[in-house]
Design a protein around this motif. Structure first.
Motif, PDB file in Angstrom:
ATOM      1  N   MET A 144      27.994 -24.266  32.227  1.00  0.00           N
ATOM      2  CA  MET A 144      28.120 -24.767  33.600  1.00  0.00           C
ATOM      3  C   MET A 144      27.190 -24.038  34.564  1.00  0.00           C
ATOM      4  O   MET A 144      26.989 -22.838  34.440  1.00  0.00           O
ATOM      5  CB  MET A 144      29.547 -24.537  34.112  1.00  0.00           C
ATOM      6  N   TYR A 145      26.679 -24.797  35.506  1.00  0.00           N
ATOM      7  CA  TYR A 145      26.050 -24.243  36.697  1.00  0.00           C
ATOM      8  C   TYR A 145      26.969 -24.569  37.879  1.00  0.00           C
ATOM      9  O   TYR A 145      27.532 -25.668  37.927  1.00  0.00           O
ATOM     10  CB  TYR A 145      24.724 -24.942  36.999  1.00  0.00           C
ATOM     11  N   VAL A 146      27.091 -23.658  38.808  1.00  0.00           N
ATOM     12  CA  VAL A 146      27.648 -24.013  40.113  1.00  0.00           C
ATOM     13  C   VAL A 146      26.545 -23.710  41.129  1.00  0.00           C
ATOM     14  O   VAL A 146      26.156 -22.554  41.318  1.00  0.00           O
ATOM     15  CB  VAL A 146      28.945 -23.249  40.431  1.00  0.00           C
TER      16      VAL A 146
ATOM     17  N   SER B  99      29.349 -25.520  46.532  1.00  0.00           N
ATOM     18  CA  SER B  99      29.697 -25.691  45.124  1.00  0.00           C
ATOM     19  C   SER B  99      29.336 -27.085  44.629  1.00  0.00           C
ATOM     20  O   SER B  99      30.024 -28.057  44.936  1.00  0.00           O
ATOM     21  CB  SER B  99      31.208 -25.456  44.956  1.00  0.00           C
ATOM     22  N   PHE B 100      28.233 -27.161  43.880  1.00  0.00           N
ATOM     23  CA  PHE B 100      27.900 -28.418  43.205  1.00  0.00           C
ATOM     24  C   PHE B 100      27.817 -28.114  41.708  1.00  0.00           C
ATOM     25  O   PHE B 100      26.908 -27.424  41.254  1.00  0.00           O
ATOM     26  CB  PHE B 100      26.578 -28.996  43.718  1.00  0.00           C
ATOM     27  N   PRO B 101      28.785 -28.619  40.923  1.00  0.00           N
ATOM     28  CA  PRO B 101      28.812 -28.254  39.499  1.00  0.00           C
ATOM     29  C   PRO B 101      27.939 -29.154  38.624  1.00  0.00           C
ATOM     30  O   PRO B 101      27.888 -30.365  38.815  1.00  0.00           O
ATOM     31  CB  PRO B 101      30.294 -28.439  39.138  1.00  0.00           C
TER      32      PRO B 101
ATOM     33  N   PRO C  85      35.521 -31.044  46.834  1.00  0.00           N
ATOM     34  CA  PRO C  85      34.645 -30.733  45.701  1.00  0.00           C
ATOM     35  C   PRO C  85      33.791 -31.936  45.275  1.00  0.00           C
ATOM     36  O   PRO C  85      34.243 -33.071  45.346  1.00  0.00           O
ATOM     37  CB  PRO C  85      35.624 -30.349  44.588  1.00  0.00           C
ATOM     38  N   PHE C  86      32.586 -31.648  44.872  1.00  0.00           N
ATOM     39  CA  PHE C  86      31.719 -32.688  44.320  1.00  0.00           C
ATOM     40  C   PHE C  86      32.120 -32.924  42.873  1.00  0.00           C
ATOM     41  O   PHE C  86      32.554 -31.985  42.186  1.00  0.00           O
ATOM     42  CB  PHE C  86      30.260 -32.242  44.346  1.00  0.00           C
ATOM     43  N   PRO C  87      31.967 -34.143  42.369  1.00  0.00           N
ATOM     44  CA  PRO C  87      32.238 -34.366  40.946  1.00  0.00           C
ATOM     45  C   PRO C  87      31.198 -33.633  40.096  1.00  0.00           C
ATOM     46  O   PRO C  87      30.078 -33.401  40.546  1.00  0.00           O
ATOM     47  CB  PRO C  87      32.105 -35.880  40.787  1.00  0.00           C
ATOM     48  N   VAL C  88      31.588 -33.289  38.882  1.00  0.00           N
ATOM     49  CA  VAL C  88      30.674 -32.579  37.983  1.00  0.00           C
ATOM     50  C   VAL C  88      29.561 -33.520  37.535  1.00  0.00           C
ATOM     51  O   VAL C  88      29.823 -34.655  37.134  1.00  0.00           O
ATOM     52  CB  VAL C  88      31.426 -32.048  36.735  1.00  0.00           C
TER      53      VAL C  88
END
Lengths: 122, 155
Positions: free
Chosen positions: A58-60, A112-114, B8-11
């Motif tokens: 994962m990247y955040v 936070s963009f995963p 939160p943004f979706p993954v």
């Protein structure tokens, strides 16, 4: 300028740093722009997967959107599980190419963009 | 004032096809001949270290087995340490050393092109030692390829 107007302007300026959640339309535009980078980010991943077939995780991503230009900037990773310098650089470069079609006039910070990297085959 | 809690943004799910497991250090991809090891040179020189011969021999094997690859650019790259002009010159000489070695193993020179980029095409952040290490590299980019040809071996 009246005292009340001045206070309103000051509050809007101070509050602008974390305005993303406040405006769903802008937030959706940012999400759409980030989604448009999925293919080039996928290309970054594929290239490095040839070199390191264990690459995943994962990247955040943290970033800002510039007030006047709408350019995506100040991009960094809060979480970096793949820990690959080449993938990291490539993904940041791709996100840095993005800009909103219509700048909002205020700086927007995304905390936070995963992004999840995973091989499609075993 | 505390920051407002953001929705939160979706993954974003990013997938890729991993190459088959194996000892190969050289993998043919649609756009390049990827190497999982580094081509090593003597410090500050264009002389190949003997430890890199086996890796380059694998590149030769891939090129011999894939005659549809008509032109490969051997790209030499450096980090940003030192003079950019000297780095460009050194990377050009290193790319030529690699080309010379590969040609000496039976690959036509007409299929090879050497180019030194110096520090101009980084693939990682030069602000970190690991980024600098990644930027010091040799790449084999496929510039031209025709339809897949079958290699027929003599009995």
């Amino acid at each position: 300028m009246s005292k009340h107007l001045l206070i309103a302007v000051l509050l809007a300026t101070v509050g602008g740093g974390c305005a993303t959640g406040a405006d769903p339309k802008v937030r959706n535009e940012i999400a759409a722009k980030l989604s448009s980078a999925q293919k080039p980010i996928g290309d970054c991943y594929q290239r490095q997967l040839y070199v390191n077939r264990k690459l995943r995780g994962m990247y955040v991503v943290q970033l800002a959107v510039a007030a006047d230009s709408g350019q995506f900037s100040d991009i960094s990773l809060r979480r970096d599980e793949p820990a690959d310098p080449v993938l990291r650089y490539c993904v940041i470069q791709e996100i840095a190419k993005l800009r909103l079609d219509k700048p909002t006039g205020k700086r927007i910070e995304i905390d936070s963009f995963p992004i999840k990297f995973e091989p499609s085959n075993p | 004032m505390p920051a407002a809690k953001q929705e939160p943004f979706p993954v974003m799910n990013v997938t890729g096809v991993r190459p088959p497991p194996g000892p190969d250090k050289v993998i043919l991809t649609p756009s390049n001949i990827a190497i999982t090891d580094k081509v090593q040179f003597e410090v500050g020189k264009a002389d190949l270290k003997p430890m890199s011969f086996a890796l380059l021999d694998e590149v030769v094997t891939v090129m011999k087995g894939n005659p549809q690859i008509e032109l490969v650019e051997i790209g030499g790259h450096t980090d940003i340490t030192g003079s950019a002009d000297l780095n460009r010159k050194l990377s050009q000489q290193r790319a030529e050393s690699v080309m010379k070695y590969i040609a000496s193993k039976g690959i036509a020179k007409s299929r090879l092109e050497a180019k030194g980029f110096g520090p101009d095409v980084p693939i990682a952040d030069n602000a970190t030692p690991e980024g600098q290490e990644a930027n010091r590299r040799v790449e084999f980019l496929i510039l031209k390829q025709g339809p897949k040809k079958t290699v027929v071996k003599d009995e």
